[in-house]
Design a protein around this motif. Structure first.
Motif, PDB file in Angstrom:
ATOM      1  N   ARG A  21       0.838  -1.209   0.000  1.00  0.00           N
ATOM      2  CA  ARG A  21       0.000   0.000   0.000  1.00  0.00           C
ATOM      3  C   ARG A  21       0.863   1.244   0.000  1.00  0.00           C
ATOM      4  O   ARG A  21       0.585   2.216  -0.683  1.00  0.00           O
ATOM      5  N   LEU A  22       1.933   1.205   0.802  1.00  0.00           N
ATOM      6  CA  LEU A  22       2.821   2.367   0.871  1.00  0.00           C
ATOM      7  C   LEU A  22       3.512   2.610  -0.461  1.00  0.00           C
ATOM      8  O   LEU A  22       3.669   3.743  -0.897  1.00  0.00           O
ATOM      9  N   ARG A  23       3.933   1.516  -1.082  1.00  0.00           N
ATOM     10  CA  ARG A  23       4.646   1.663  -2.348  1.00  0.00           C
ATOM     11  C   ARG A  23       3.795   2.435  -3.344  1.00  0.00           C
ATOM     12  O   ARG A  23       4.255   3.351  -4.017  1.00  0.00           O
ATOM     13  N   ILE A  25       0.991   4.429  -2.720  1.00  0.00           N
ATOM     14  CA  ILE A  25       0.600   5.798  -2.346  1.00  0.00           C
ATOM     15  C   ILE A  25       1.808   6.744  -2.368  1.00  0.00           C
ATOM     16  O   ILE A  25       1.703   7.890  -2.786  1.00  0.00           O
ATOM     17  N   VAL A  26       2.953   6.233  -1.966  1.00  0.00           N
ATOM     18  CA  VAL A  26       4.143   7.080  -1.978  1.00  0.00           C
ATOM     19  C   VAL A  26       4.539   7.445  -3.412  1.00  0.00           C
ATOM     20  O   VAL A  26       4.852   8.596  -3.710  1.00  0.00           O
ATOM     21  N   GLU A  29       2.108  10.071  -4.570  1.00  0.00           N
ATOM     22  CA  GLU A  29       2.318  11.386  -3.970  1.00  0.00           C
ATOM     23  C   GLU A  29       3.610  12.028  -4.463  1.00  0.00           C
ATOM     24  O   GLU A  29       3.699  13.242  -4.591  1.00  0.00           O
ATOM     25  N   ARG A  30       4.607  11.215  -4.736  1.00  0.00           N
ATOM     26  CA  ARG A  30       5.853  11.772  -5.277  1.00  0.00           C
ATOM     27  C   ARG A  30       5.623  12.352  -6.660  1.00  0.00           C
ATOM     28  O   ARG A  30       6.230  13.345  -7.038  1.00  0.00           O
TER      29      ARG A  30
ATOM     30  N   VAL B 167       2.554   2.348   8.700  1.00  0.00           N
ATOM     31  CA  VAL B 167       2.187   3.050   7.467  1.00  0.00           C
ATOM     32  C   VAL B 167       2.114   4.578   7.567  1.00  0.00           C
ATOM     33  O   VAL B 167       2.662   5.279   6.715  1.00  0.00           O
ATOM     34  N   VAL B 170       5.601   6.203   7.861  1.00  0.00           N
ATOM     35  CA  VAL B 170       6.396   6.113   6.629  1.00  0.00           C
ATOM     36  C   VAL B 170       5.889   7.108   5.591  1.00  0.00           C
ATOM     37  O   VAL B 170       6.661   7.833   4.966  1.00  0.00           O
ATOM     38  N   ARG B 171       4.582   7.193   5.472  1.00  0.00           N
ATOM     39  CA  ARG B 171       4.030   8.120   4.495  1.00  0.00           C
ATOM     40  C   ARG B 171       4.387   9.573   4.844  1.00  0.00           C
ATOM     41  O   ARG B 171       4.799  10.354   3.988  1.00  0.00           O
ATOM     42  N   ASP B 174       7.862  10.467   4.016  1.00  0.00           N
ATOM     43  CA  ASP B 174       8.104  10.724   2.606  1.00  0.00           C
ATOM     44  C   ASP B 174       7.720  12.155   2.244  1.00  0.00           C
ATOM     45  O   ASP B 174       8.370  12.806   1.425  1.00  0.00           O
ATOM     46  N   MET B 214       6.833  -4.185   9.140  1.00  0.00           N
ATOM     47  CA  MET B 214       7.739  -3.978   8.014  1.00  0.00           C
ATOM     48  C   MET B 214       9.190  -4.022   8.492  1.00  0.00           C
ATOM     49  O   MET B 214       9.510  -3.556   9.583  1.00  0.00           O
ATOM     50  N   ILE B 222      11.067   1.679   0.345  1.00  0.00           N
ATOM     51  CA  ILE B 222       9.970   2.612   0.052  1.00  0.00           C
ATOM     52  C   ILE B 222      10.483   4.053   0.037  1.00  0.00           C
ATOM     53  O   ILE B 222      10.170   4.830  -0.851  1.00  0.00           O
TER      54      ILE B 222
END
Lengths: 86, 290
Positions: A21-23, A25-26, A29-30, B167, B170-171, B174, B214, B222
């Motif tokens: 999920r992070l992969r 959404i990140v 967003e990037r 999560v 981490v978000r 970023d 994780m 990530i």
């Protein structure tokens, strides 16, 4: 008794789900980073317009802003459902 | 065993550019409660313990906390905003640590509004610390991406992004990385990037093994930045804050060892990550501690 059993029950391994999920959404967003603030708004309004004709979800609209030297390209991509209306 | 830090420079080859001797490091995260202040306090202590002259500044205006972590809350007379507004000199406001001579703390203001922190004011304080010959200035950022967080990172040379393997943390991290790459002096003046490091806290190797959390490599993959430290989840962190002793000073704690490793890496050392694998349980612990 159920509490006792609970001690032995393993929690489902969810780390890989978190990572996936992070992969996504990140990355998304990037992609929008540094772009103008109106992009999410534009996306929302676009959704409304398209929905007058075809039912789609918000994640079927992709907006990319690409910078080449001296100019910017706003790339809009709307994927429509498979089924043909005709 | 799999995660090896890619820090190429050995300590001896470090000072290639000898003009600016002070390094400004922001400890930031976006999300609150991940361990920024704990990290700031321990890294500051660790650097000072190795003979570096260190100032650690609390940028969390209105929510002062670094003083508690450092155990100097009753010695705060003047704060960061007092210095900026000219109520006192920087020397008067800097609190010298009782344990380590070369360590200095500048407390956040507790009462005044956040607008009291100005870009010019922050710059003046940093410049004065540089002129005073400090080796390291650590800026303990508040959570969020508002003024305090912005100013904490603005003048930084390096950033330590504190992340929990979870999560939302981490978000948010970023997002912070995005700001570091665009809203800092270095970015605006095209003066090279702010060097970013990842510091994972509350790491639980057992839960990683079980697939419930994780791993370092997951988070690293990530976010795409170097890992400067992995701090295991431990009760020692709470005990340390309870007693006002930065956790790095607890000699019996793996947390302290992990933070000290991070300090070594900050100074250019190439150390393998520790405490990222589940300790093998002996028969004794297996029986008596589950």
């Amino acid at each position: 008794m159920s509490r006792l059993l609970g001690l032995f029950r393993r929690r489902p391994p969810t780390a890989s789900l978190a990572k996936e999920r992070l992969r996504i959404i990140v990355a998304q967003e990037r992609n929008n980073r540094g772009g103008p603030d109106y992009l999410p708004l534009l996306r929302g309004e676009l959704l409304e317009v398209v929905r007058k004709y075809v039912q789609i979800d918000i994640d079927q609209i992709e907006i990319n802003l690409e910078r080449a030297d001296g100019h910017e390209i706003l790339e809009l991509s709307v994927s429509l459902p498979q089924k043909h209306a005709a | 065993m799999s995660a090896i830090l890619h820090e190429a420079t050995p300590p001896a080859a470090a000072p290639a550019v000898a003009q600016k001797l002070t390094e400004i490091i922001v400890v930031t995260s976006g999300k609150g409660g991940v361990g920024k202040t704990t990290t700031s306090g321990s890294l500051a202590c660790g650097l000072a313990r190795r003979g570096k002259k260190v100032a650690v500044i609390d940028f969390d205006i209105g929510l002062r906390n670094l003083d508690l972590i450092m155990g100097c809350e009753r010695r705060v007379v003047y704060d960061f905003v007092n210095v900026i507004q000219g109520d006192c000199t920087l020397k008067q406001a800097l609190i010298r640590d009782k344990r380590i001579d070369s360590l200095h703390i500048l407390a956040a203001s507790q009462t005044r509004d956040k607008d009291a922190l100005t870009s010019d004011g922050v710059k003046r304080v940093l410049d004065e610390l540089i002129a005073e010959g400090f080796d390291y200035i650590l800026c303990d950022s508040p959570a969020g991406i508002e003024r305090g967080a912005h100013l904490a990172m603005y003048y930084a040379d390096r950033a330590i992004v504190v992340v929990n393997p979870e999560v939302s943390s981490v978000r948010d991290s970023d997002r912070i990385l995005g700001l570091l790459a665009s809203k800092t002096q270095r970015a605006e003046q095209d003066n090279g990037r702010v060097k970013e490091h990842l510091l994972l806290t509350r790491y639980n190797p057992r839960r990683v093994t079980l697939g419930e959390m994780m791993s370092v490599n997951d988070v690293k993959e990530i976010l795409g930045i170097d890992v400067i430290g992995v701090i295991p989840e431990s009760q020692d962190v709470l005990s340390a804050s309870n007693s006002g002793t930065p956790v790095i000073l607890n000699q019996d704690s793996d947390v302290a060892r992990a933070y000290d490793d991070a300090v070594s890496r900050l100074l250019g050392g190439d150390l393998e990550l520790r405490f990222i694998n589940e300790p093998k349980k002996g028969l004794f612990t297996r029986i008596f501690r589950g």
